[in-house]
Write a protein that holds these residues in place. Structure first.
Motif, PDB file in Angstrom:
ATOM      1  N   PRO A  21       0.798  -1.231   0.000  1.00 38.32           N
ATOM      2  CA  PRO A  21       0.000   0.000   0.000  1.00 38.32           C
ATOM      3  C   PRO A  21       0.828   1.277   0.000  1.00 38.32           C
ATOM      4  CG  PRO A  21      -0.933  -1.597   1.516  1.00 38.32           C
ATOM      5  CD  PRO A  21       0.387  -2.156   1.067  1.00 38.32           C
ATOM      6  N   SER A  22       1.966   1.255   0.698  1.00 37.65           N
ATOM      7  CA  SER A  22       2.782   2.470   0.763  1.00 37.65           C
ATOM      8  C   SER A  22       3.398   2.818  -0.591  1.00 37.65           C
ATOM      9  CB  SER A  22       3.891   2.318   1.809  1.00 37.65           C
ATOM     10  OG  SER A  22       4.690   1.180   1.558  1.00 37.65           O
ATOM     11  N   MET A  23       3.410   1.869  -1.526  1.00 40.37           N
ATOM     12  CA  MET A  23       3.966   2.146  -2.845  1.00 40.37           C
ATOM     13  C   MET A  23       3.133   3.211  -3.557  1.00 40.37           C
ATOM     14  SD  MET A  23       4.954  -0.507  -5.890  1.00 40.37           S
ATOM     15  CE  MET A  23       6.256  -1.201  -4.868  1.00 40.37           C
ATOM     16  N   GLU A  24       1.826   3.066  -3.484  1.00 40.69           N
ATOM     17  CA  GLU A  24       0.948   4.048  -4.110  1.00 40.69           C
ATOM     18  C   GLU A  24       0.929   5.345  -3.318  1.00 40.69           C
ATOM     19  OE1 GLU A  24      -1.583   5.835  -6.772  1.00 40.69           O
ATOM     20  OE2 GLU A  24      -0.507   3.929  -6.978  1.00 40.69           O
ATOM     21  N   GLU A  25       0.886   5.217  -2.003  1.00 41.70           N
ATOM     22  CA  GLU A  25       0.811   6.388  -1.140  1.00 41.70           C
ATOM     23  C   GLU A  25       2.040   7.281  -1.266  1.00 41.70           C
ATOM     24  OE1 GLU A  25       0.904   7.266   3.680  1.00 41.70           O
ATOM     25  OE2 GLU A  25       0.129   5.351   2.947  1.00 41.70           O
ATOM     26  N   ASN A  26       3.227   6.668  -1.420  1.00 41.03           N
ATOM     27  CA  ASN A  26       4.478   7.434  -1.387  1.00 41.03           C
ATOM     28  C   ASN A  26       5.193   7.533  -2.729  1.00 41.03           C
ATOM     29  OD1 ASN A  26       4.325   8.002   1.379  1.00 41.03           O
ATOM     30  ND2 ASN A  26       5.309   6.070   1.941  1.00 41.03           N
ATOM     31  N   LYS A  27       4.516   7.192  -3.808  1.00 48.64           N
ATOM     32  CA  LYS A  27       5.191   7.174  -5.101  1.00 48.64           C
ATOM     33  C   LYS A  27       5.720   8.542  -5.520  1.00 48.64           C
ATOM     34  CE  LYS A  27       0.955   7.583  -7.894  1.00 48.64           C
ATOM     35  NZ  LYS A  27       0.124   6.891  -8.929  1.00 48.64           N
ATOM     36  N   ARG A  28       5.170   9.626  -4.974  1.00 44.47           N
ATOM     37  CA  ARG A  28       5.660  10.969  -5.304  1.00 44.47           C
ATOM     38  C   ARG A  28       6.520  11.561  -4.183  1.00 44.47           C
ATOM     39  NH1 ARG A  28       3.270  12.392  -9.932  1.00 44.47           N
ATOM     40  NH2 ARG A  28       1.233  11.485 -10.441  1.00 44.47           N
ATOM     41  N   LYS A  29       6.759  10.764  -3.139  1.00 42.22           N
ATOM     42  CA  LYS A  29       7.553  11.260  -2.013  1.00 42.22           C
ATOM     43  C   LYS A  29       8.920  10.593  -1.939  1.00 42.22           C
ATOM     44  CE  LYS A  29       3.372  11.969   0.764  1.00 42.22           C
ATOM     45  NZ  LYS A  29       2.648  11.553   1.997  1.00 42.22           N
ATOM     46  N   ASP A  30       9.044   9.421  -2.548  1.00 40.38           N
ATOM     47  CA  ASP A  30      10.288   8.669  -2.483  1.00 40.38           C
ATOM     48  C   ASP A  30      11.052   8.830  -3.795  1.00 40.38           C
ATOM     49  OD1 ASP A  30      12.222   7.010  -1.491  1.00 40.38           O
ATOM     50  OD2 ASP A  30      11.031   5.180  -1.528  1.00 40.38           O
ATOM     51  N   TYR A  31      12.377   8.670  -3.741  1.00 40.45           N
ATOM     52  CA  TYR A  31      13.168   8.742  -4.960  1.00 40.45           C
ATOM     53  C   TYR A  31      13.247   7.395  -5.663  1.00 40.45           C
ATOM     54  CZ  TYR A  31      16.809   6.904  -1.844  1.00 40.45           C
ATOM     55  OH  TYR A  31      17.505   6.143  -0.951  1.00 40.45           O
TER      56      TYR A  31
END
Length: 332
Positions: free
Chosen positions: A210-220
């Motif tokens: 789930p965190s993949m979608e949530e953080n796709k614009r926050k992680d490098y």
């Protein structure tokens, strides 16, 4: 540096990391990565490859000028030996890529706690040229050299790593103790160290995450980067059980783990939920597990000011790390 400039620097760094990891040509990505992470002229005097075991790259003050016996004497007299396995999805990177935090940690232990710490960076073979289990074999070889050849008590050793590298150490210990016929250790069972440090551990076993979608614009880390899972799953059929065996319920995790585990989690990384799952695996297995979470991207603890715009976050994390290491050594 002002808050605005700090945020700008971090934003530029994250964009550069994203661009690098988005390169599909592995050779080009490796060349660029190695150029960016190569030791500086001021860092080189701190490092030396072990004269007898090339999987060990030692980091300590004045290392480059030490003769073999002087080096080994310094290692044996150290209060703490930190063995570190670098990240890079097992396909790029080197033992020397973390020289900045290594030197910082050595100085912190000395200045704050009057403790002498030496660090061994493990230089393991990279995939896909060297398929699994080459990486586990090299970690086991380095650890064996330290405890068996150099005679360093396991109670003085902290075994750590970042990203994919963070699990290579614990897995090598498990394979050595439970399935030692799979590693070229002549049946030698690796002793359990005083503690494990896992910085943003990655195994690519949680799908969907789930965190993949949530953080796709926050992680490098691009969500499309799936190096690790494919290489781990493509190992030889005779290498059973396959990694990651620490998720396997057929063995006693607590019997093959140290008393203490420290996990750094990036609240903004796409693999955040997997970080938490790995920490929970140790905790549910009866291991005293400490989790430190900050709202930053993947491997923020190692990358420090490169991706963290608030200095106090780095300082607090380093202080907790130092105290945890000392407590873990005392409990071992």
């Amino acid at each position: 540096m002002s808050s605005f400039l700090s945020k700008l620097r971090v934003s530029i760094t994250l964009w550069i990391f994203w661009a690098l990891l988005s390169i599909r040509n592995l050779h080009i990505a490796r060349v660029i990565f190695n150029a960016v992470t190569k030791p500086t002229s001021s860092q080189k005097p701190w490092m030396v490859t072990d004269p007898q075991e090339k999987t060990c790259v030692w980091v300590l003050e004045g290392a480059a000028s030490l003769k073999q016996e002087e080096l080994y004497d310094r290692i044996r007299k150290a209060d703490i030996v930190l063995v570190w396995v670098h990240g890079g999805a097992m396909v790029f990177g080197s033992a020397a890529q973390n020289m900045e935090p290594f030197i910082k940690w050595i100085k912190l232990f000395k200045e704050k706690k009057s403790l002498n710490v030496v660090i061994c960076g493990v230089e393991y073979r990279l995939a896909p040229e060297n398929p699994v289990p080459a990486q586990f074999e090299d970690v086991a070889t380095a650890y064996t050299h330290i405890v068996k050849d150099l005679g360093i008590p396991a109670t003085k050793i902290i075994l750590g790593g970042d990203s994919a590298g963070s699990l290579l150490g614990p897995e090598a210990v498990i394979y050595s103790r439970e399935f030692n016929h799979l590693l070229p250790n002549n049946g030698y069972q690796l002793p359990i160290p005083a503690g494990y440090v896992l910085s943003s551990p990655v195994a690519e076993v949680l799908n969907p995450c789930p965190s993949m979608e949530e953080n796709k614009r926050k992680d490098y880390n691009p969500p499309t980067m799936k190096y690790l899972g494919s290489y781990v799953n493509s190992g030889p059929s005779g290498f059973q059980p396959k990694p990651w065996v620490l998720f396997n319920d057929d063995y006693n995790l607590k019997a093959n783990a140290p008393k203490s585990v420290l996990v750094f989690v990036g609240g903004h990384e796409i693999g955040r939920d997997e970080n938490i799952l790995i920490a929970k695996r140790f905790s549910d297995g009866g291991v005293d597990t400490t989790v430190i979470t900050e709202q930053y991207p993947h491997n923020w603890f190692l990358l420090g000011p490169s991706v963290v715009d608030e200095p106090s976050v780095n300082e607090k994390a380093d202080e907790k790390f130092v105290n945890w290491v000392i407590e873990s050594i005392a409990k071992a």
